[in-house]
Design an enzyme around this catalytic site. Structure first.
Site, mmCIF file in Angstrom:
data_model
loop_
_atom_site.group_PDB
_atom_site.id
_atom_site.type_symbol
_atom_site.label_atom_id
_atom_site.label_comp_id
_atom_site.label_asym_id
_atom_site.label_seq_id
_atom_site.Cartn_x
_atom_site.Cartn_y
_atom_site.Cartn_z
ATOM 1 N N THR A 1 33.275 46.547 46.568
ATOM 2 C CA THR A 1 33.873 46.381 45.245
ATOM 3 C C THR A 1 33.000 46.958 44.146
ATOM 4 O O THR A 1 33.491 47.415 43.117
ATOM 5 C CB THR A 1 34.138 44.876 44.979
ATOM 6 O OG1 THR A 1 35.092 44.428 45.930
ATOM 7 C CG2 THR A 1 34.660 44.621 43.583
ATOM 8 N N SER B 1 33.304 46.481 53.040
ATOM 9 C CA SER B 1 32.309 45.944 53.974
ATOM 10 C C SER B 1 32.931 45.176 55.130
ATOM 11 O O SER B 1 32.263 44.913 56.131
ATOM 12 C CB SER B 1 31.275 45.093 53.239
ATOM 13 O OG SER B 1 31.796 43.827 52.910
ATOM 14 N N THR C 1 30.633 42.743 49.164
ATOM 15 C CA THR C 1 30.066 41.391 49.234
ATOM 16 C C THR C 1 30.522 40.613 50.475
ATOM 17 O O THR C 1 29.881 39.642 50.854
ATOM 18 C CB THR C 1 30.436 40.567 47.979
ATOM 19 O OG1 THR C 1 31.856 40.469 47.898
ATOM 20 C CG2 THR C 1 29.868 41.200 46.726
ATOM 21 N N ASP C 2 31.625 41.061 51.095
ATOM 22 C CA ASP C 2 32.178 40.243 52.190
ATOM 23 C C ASP C 2 31.225 40.107 53.372
ATOM 24 O O ASP C 2 31.161 39.053 54.002
ATOM 25 C CB ASP C 2 33.517 40.825 52.661
ATOM 26 C CG ASP C 2 34.617 40.619 51.629
ATOM 27 O OD1 ASP C 2 34.437 39.770 50.731
ATOM 28 O OD2 ASP C 2 35.651 41.306 51.721
HETATM 29 N N1 ASP Z 1 36.238 43.577 50.195
HETATM 30 C C1 ASP Z 1 35.086 43.933 49.400
HETATM 31 C C2 ASP Z 1 33.965 44.340 50.344
HETATM 32 O O1 ASP Z 1 33.315 43.506 50.891
HETATM 33 C C3 ASP Z 1 34.683 42.780 48.561
HETATM 34 C C4 ASP Z 1 33.509 43.009 47.657
HETATM 35 O O2 ASP Z 1 32.780 43.964 47.748
HETATM 36 O O3 ASP Z 1 33.293 42.123 46.780
HETATM 37 O O4 ASP Z 1 33.778 45.512 50.563
#
Ligand code: ASP
Length: 341
Positions: free
Chosen positions: A23, A72, A105-106
């Protein structure tokens, strides 16, 4: 990659930035993208992320590279190994003083923990991400990236293991986790952050005592592929066939995310005994996400030959189990590794 000083003071630390997507590299897809949930992740390049943060060039001499451009959730063990090898290679260079990785973040906590256990360097390695894409109002990516670079460039960050910088906090990769799906304070650690970012510099309050990076026994050079380890999370009315499916896939161990303190339903106990006896150790942790699982407390690990994961959450227990299996297959030795790390 050559890290040049771009006309800035040669005394500034040289920080390598690795973009992997997420993200923080996301952009809104609709006019109503004022709502930050409507966006595509992994579309903005690492170079453009740097360019969007004023003040970075005063902190460090920076050079960006795009290793991956993915959500991710799409990380596989092969990509994780690729990331670890690249971070290790950069850290080994004399012209790199620290590394920042931008990451979705995932699964950020998984990559951070893997680097924490495998990269042999005392140089600062910092992961960061964002809960909102850059096009959202009050996007958090730019300030998280600014803080990540500030931490990576600060001499006091060396030797602390891999760090995760989010929302003005500095966490250890040993125990940080994403604990909220949307909020800016989505990352937390059961023992609290190691420190905070205050006035653009890290301020430390605690340190991790368990081995990592330079003192870790795991050797990237000796690992072609990670041993397969499955995770099975407990819920009411579990079925043994899920465990059997992991064995059929070739899993070398299975992490059981048990209830509460790691409780195993009575009807699964014989299954655990069978699996451990067949050479597929069960690693017991908790689906709760914080607190230790105590050996022999609610389940006879000594009789079964199972292993307890101390306070590691299920995704990190999977990674530690996979790395531990590159050293030993013996349950007692696996237990010692879980006790140590
Ligand atoms: N779906 C995203 C990821 O993990 C979420 C994020 O980055 O906050 O790539």
């Amino acid at each position: 990659m050559n890290i040049s000083d771009h006309g800035h003071s040669a005394a500034l630390p040289r920080i390598a930035l690795i973009g992997t997507g997420g993200t923080i590299a996301g952009a809104g897809t609709a006019p109503e993208a004022a709502a930050s949930a409507a966006y595509r992740s992994a579309v903005v390049s690492a170079q453009d992320l740097l360019a969007a943060v004023p003040g970075l060039q005063r902190l460090a001499r920076l050079q960006a590279e795009q290793l991956l451009q993915i959500d991710s959730a799409d990380f596989t063990d092969d990509q994780l190994l690729r990331l670890a090898r690249r971070v290790a290679a950069l850290c080994a260079r004399d012209d790199v003083d620290g590394v920042v990785v931008t990451h979705g973040t995932d699964t950020l906590e998984e990559s951070a923990y893997f680097l924490h256990l495998t990269v042999k360097s005392a140089k600062p390695i910092v992961l960061t991400g964002a809960m909102r894409p850059g096009t959202a109002p009050a996007a958090d990516g730019p300030v998280n990236l600014l803080h990540a670079v500030a931490v990576a460039a600060h001499p006091s960050s060396a030797g602390r293991g891999v760090l995760v910088v989010m929302n003005e906090e500095v966490h250890s990769a040993r125990d940080v986790a994403k604990v909220h799906s949307m909020r800016l304070d989505a990352f937390a650690a059961p023992h609290g952050p190691l420190g905070t970012v205050v006035e653009g510099a890290p301020r430390w309050y605690r340190a991790v005592t368990r081995p990592h990076t330079l003192h870790s026994e795991f050797d990237l050079a000796a690992i072609d592929a990670l041993p397969l380890v499955g995770v099975v999370t407990s819920h009411g009315n579990m079925q043994r066939e899920i465990f059997d499916a992991w064995v059929a896939l070739g899993a070398r161990a299975i992490v059981h995310a048990g209830f509460g303190g790691g409780t195993v339903p009575d009807y699964l106990k014989p299954v655990f005994h069978e699996l451990c006896a067949s050479g597929v150790p069960i690693v017991r942790c908790s689906r709760v996400g914080a607190g230790p699982v105590i050996r022999n407390a609610s389940f006879d690990d000594d009789a079964c030959g199972s292993v307890v994961a101390d306070d590691q959450n299920p995704p990190r227990a999977r990674l530690l189990a996979a790395l531990a299996l590159t050293r030993t297959q013996e349950a007692g030795e696996l237990q010692k590794i879980f006790d140590r790390y």
